[in-house]
Write an enzyme that holds these catalytic residues in place. Structure first.
Site, PDB file in Angstrom:
ATOM      1  N   ARG A 198      -4.888  31.764  39.853  1.00 28.72           N
ATOM      2  CA  ARG A 198      -4.032  30.581  39.976  1.00 28.72           C
ATOM      3  C   ARG A 198      -4.292  29.577  38.849  1.00 28.72           C
ATOM      4  O   ARG A 198      -3.441  28.774  38.511  1.00 28.72           O
ATOM      5  CB  ARG A 198      -4.286  29.874  41.323  1.00 28.72           C
ATOM      6  CG  ARG A 198      -3.831  30.648  42.542  1.00 28.72           C
ATOM      7  CD  ARG A 198      -3.819  29.711  43.749  1.00 28.72           C
ATOM      8  NE  ARG A 198      -3.779  30.400  45.016  1.00 28.72           N
ATOM      9  CZ  ARG A 198      -2.670  30.806  45.625  1.00 28.72           C
ATOM     10  NH1 ARG A 198      -1.506  30.628  45.052  1.00 28.72           N
ATOM     11  NH2 ARG A 198      -2.726  31.406  46.791  1.00 28.72           N
TER      12      ARG A 198
ATOM     13  N   PHE B 250       5.194  41.656  38.680  1.00 28.04           N
ATOM     14  CA  PHE B 250       4.292  40.787  39.428  1.00 28.04           C
ATOM     15  C   PHE B 250       3.590  39.847  38.459  1.00 28.04           C
ATOM     16  O   PHE B 250       2.917  40.290  37.539  1.00 28.04           O
ATOM     17  CB  PHE B 250       3.275  41.596  40.236  1.00 28.04           C
ATOM     18  CG  PHE B 250       2.687  40.790  41.351  1.00 28.04           C
ATOM     19  CD1 PHE B 250       3.359  40.654  42.552  1.00 28.04           C
ATOM     20  CD2 PHE B 250       1.484  40.122  41.185  1.00 28.04           C
ATOM     21  CE1 PHE B 250       2.847  39.870  43.580  1.00 28.04           C
ATOM     22  CE2 PHE B 250       0.953  39.334  42.205  1.00 28.04           C
ATOM     23  CZ  PHE B 250       1.643  39.211  43.404  1.00 28.04           C
TER      24      PHE B 250
ATOM     25  N   ASP C 171      11.743  34.982  45.403  1.00 30.16           N
ATOM     26  CA  ASP C 171      11.685  36.437  45.279  1.00 30.16           C
ATOM     27  C   ASP C 171      12.782  37.024  46.195  1.00 30.16           C
ATOM     28  O   ASP C 171      13.946  37.028  45.832  1.00 30.16           O
ATOM     29  CB  ASP C 171      10.268  36.873  45.661  1.00 30.16           C
ATOM     30  CG  ASP C 171       9.986  38.340  45.437  1.00 30.16           C
ATOM     31  OD1 ASP C 171      10.636  38.946  44.578  1.00 30.16           O
ATOM     32  OD2 ASP C 171       9.108  38.894  46.121  1.00 30.16           O
TER      33      ASP C 171
ATOM     34  N   ASP D  42       6.970  27.987  43.912  1.00 30.15           N
ATOM     35  CA  ASP D  42       6.568  28.651  42.668  1.00 30.15           C
ATOM     36  C   ASP D  42       7.583  29.711  42.241  1.00 30.15           C
ATOM     37  O   ASP D  42       8.014  29.748  41.101  1.00 30.15           O
ATOM     38  CB  ASP D  42       5.153  29.267  42.794  1.00 30.15           C
ATOM     39  CG  ASP D  42       4.982  30.159  44.018  1.00 30.15           C
ATOM     40  OD1 ASP D  42       5.947  30.378  44.781  1.00 30.15           O
ATOM     41  OD2 ASP D  42       3.845  30.652  44.222  1.00 30.15           O
TER      42      ASP D  42
ATOM     43  N   GLY E 179       0.959  28.160  46.076  1.00 29.04           N
ATOM     44  CA  GLY E 179       1.449  28.520  44.740  1.00 29.04           C
ATOM     45  C   GLY E 179       2.144  27.407  43.980  1.00 29.04           C
ATOM     46  O   GLY E 179       2.107  27.377  42.753  1.00 29.04           O
TER      47      GLY E 179
ATOM     48  N   LYS F 145      13.264  35.784  40.665  1.00 25.84           N
ATOM     49  CA  LYS F 145      13.466  37.218  40.403  1.00 25.84           C
ATOM     50  C   LYS F 145      14.761  37.608  41.111  1.00 25.84           C
ATOM     51  O   LYS F 145      14.727  38.099  42.243  1.00 25.84           O
ATOM     52  CB  LYS F 145      12.329  38.042  41.006  1.00 25.84           C
ATOM     53  CG  LYS F 145      10.992  37.938  40.320  1.00 25.84           C
ATOM     54  CD  LYS F 145      10.034  38.925  40.987  1.00 25.84           C
ATOM     55  CE  LYS F 145       8.602  38.603  40.723  1.00 25.84           C
ATOM     56  NZ  LYS F 145       7.683  39.377  41.582  1.00 25.84           N
TER      57      LYS F 145
HETATM   58  P1  IMP Z   1       9.966  35.524  49.125  1.00 29.88           P
HETATM   59  O1  IMP Z   1       9.761  34.955  50.494  1.00 29.88           O
HETATM   60  O2  IMP Z   1      10.113  37.018  49.139  1.00 29.88           O
HETATM   61  O3  IMP Z   1      11.054  34.846  48.332  1.00 29.88           O
HETATM   62  O4  IMP Z   1       8.593  35.358  48.368  1.00 29.88           O
HETATM   63  C1  IMP Z   1       8.172  34.169  47.892  1.00 29.88           C
HETATM   64  C2  IMP Z   1       6.664  34.173  47.818  1.00 29.88           C
HETATM   65  O5  IMP Z   1       6.130  35.468  47.484  1.00 29.88           O
HETATM   66  C3  IMP Z   1       6.202  33.240  46.718  1.00 29.88           C
HETATM   67  O6  IMP Z   1       6.028  31.944  47.220  1.00 29.88           O
HETATM   68  C4  IMP Z   1       4.906  33.875  46.300  1.00 29.88           C
HETATM   69  O7  IMP Z   1       3.869  33.398  47.136  1.00 29.88           O
HETATM   70  C5  IMP Z   1       5.078  35.360  46.564  1.00 29.88           C
HETATM   71  N1  IMP Z   1       5.425  36.089  45.331  1.00 29.88           N
HETATM   72  C6  IMP Z   1       6.582  36.731  45.067  1.00 29.88           C
HETATM   73  N2  IMP Z   1       6.559  37.300  43.848  1.00 29.88           N
HETATM   74  C7  IMP Z   1       5.344  36.996  43.327  1.00 29.88           C
HETATM   75  C8  IMP Z   1       4.715  37.303  42.060  1.00 29.88           C
HETATM   76  O8  IMP Z   1       5.257  37.958  41.155  1.00 29.88           O
HETATM   77  N3  IMP Z   1       3.459  36.809  41.897  1.00 29.88           N
HETATM   78  C9  IMP Z   1       2.815  36.073  42.844  1.00 29.88           C
HETATM   79  N4  IMP Z   1       3.379  35.763  44.031  1.00 29.88           N
HETATM   80  C10 IMP Z   1       4.622  36.231  44.268  1.00 29.88           C
HETATM   81 MG    MG Z   2       4.243  30.866  47.497  1.00 27.96          MG
END
Ligand code: IMP
Ligand code: MG
Length: 190
Positions: A177, A164, A115, A112, A44, A143
């Site tokens: 992408r 999303f 979350d 990217d 990403g 987020k």
């Molecule tokens: P985390 O480990 O929960 O912080 O998630 C991070 C990863 O989840 C990012 O690197 C993305 O690959 C994916 N991700 C989280 N939210 C989104 C979104 O809204 N769109 C696309 N990918 C997302």
């Molecule tokens: Mg990612």
């Protein structure tokens, strides 16, 4: 031309370019006179990293690290479940390690989107074991309402609501992408 469903633009490519230039200037000021390594999280962050790297006026090299987390490795349904907050037991696995030693280096992890914080929390702990001189985080998107692991980006592009998003490197089931803008994916994707 491939068919794109009704996607609402959240951040246009002009807005993104302006903010990425500001982030590059900030990094250039903070590390003036020092070399840095940008370490992108596949896949990403690839597009963000390639734009950010060209906005940094420093001696710079870059590398990539690969992870798969609960969600991305299980396909689109699990990815949507993950986004809906079903990922509290999430695990992260390394699919590609760095190609160089990070000991004593100024490292900026480039992601990217921040979350829940699971991925970057895992990577931060793992990379600190290399003994870098500094380890910072640059995230294009955040987020904050979804955070489960206390973590903040040192360089942040945009804070966004809990929707999303796809485009500019971000995918849904590996699609979208290549969109130049960041768009909100409708809840029933085509
Ligand atoms: P985390 O480990 O929960 O912080 O998630 C991070 C990863 O989840 C990012 O690197 C993305 O690959 C994916 N991700 C989280 N939210 C989104 C979104 O809204 N769109 C696309 N990918 C997302
Ligand atoms: Mg990612």
């Amino acid at each position: 031309m491939f068919a794109v469903p009704e996607l609402k633009i959240l951040l246009s490519h002009e807005q993104i370019a302006k903010r990425v230039a500001e982030m590059g200037a900030e990094i250039s000021r903070d590390f003036a006179g020092q070399p840095i390594i940008l370490l992108g999280v596949l896949k990403g962050a690839a597009i963000f990293l390639s734009d950010l790297a060209r906005q940094v006026q420093l001696d710079l090299n870059f590398d990539f690290i690969g992870v798969s987390s609960y969600g991305t490795s299980l396909g689109p349904d699990a990815q949507l479940k993950k986004n809906a907050g079903w990922d509290s037991t999430g695990e992260v696995h390394l699919t590609k390690d760095v190609d160089q030693s990070l000991a004593g280096k100024n490292v900026i992890l480039v992601e990217d989107i921040l979350d829940t914080g699971l991925t970057l929390n895992y990577l931060r702990r793992r990379l600190l074991a290399h003994g870098p001189k500094t380890l910072r985080i640059a995230a294009l998107l955040d987020k904050p309402s979804r955070r489960k692991h206390a973590l903040e980006a040192d360089y942040l592009g945009f804070s966004i609501p809990d929707e999303f998003v796809v485009g500019y490197g971000l995918d849904y089931a590996e699609r979208y992408r290549n969109l130049p803008d960041i768009c909100v994916l409708p809840s029933t994707p085509c």
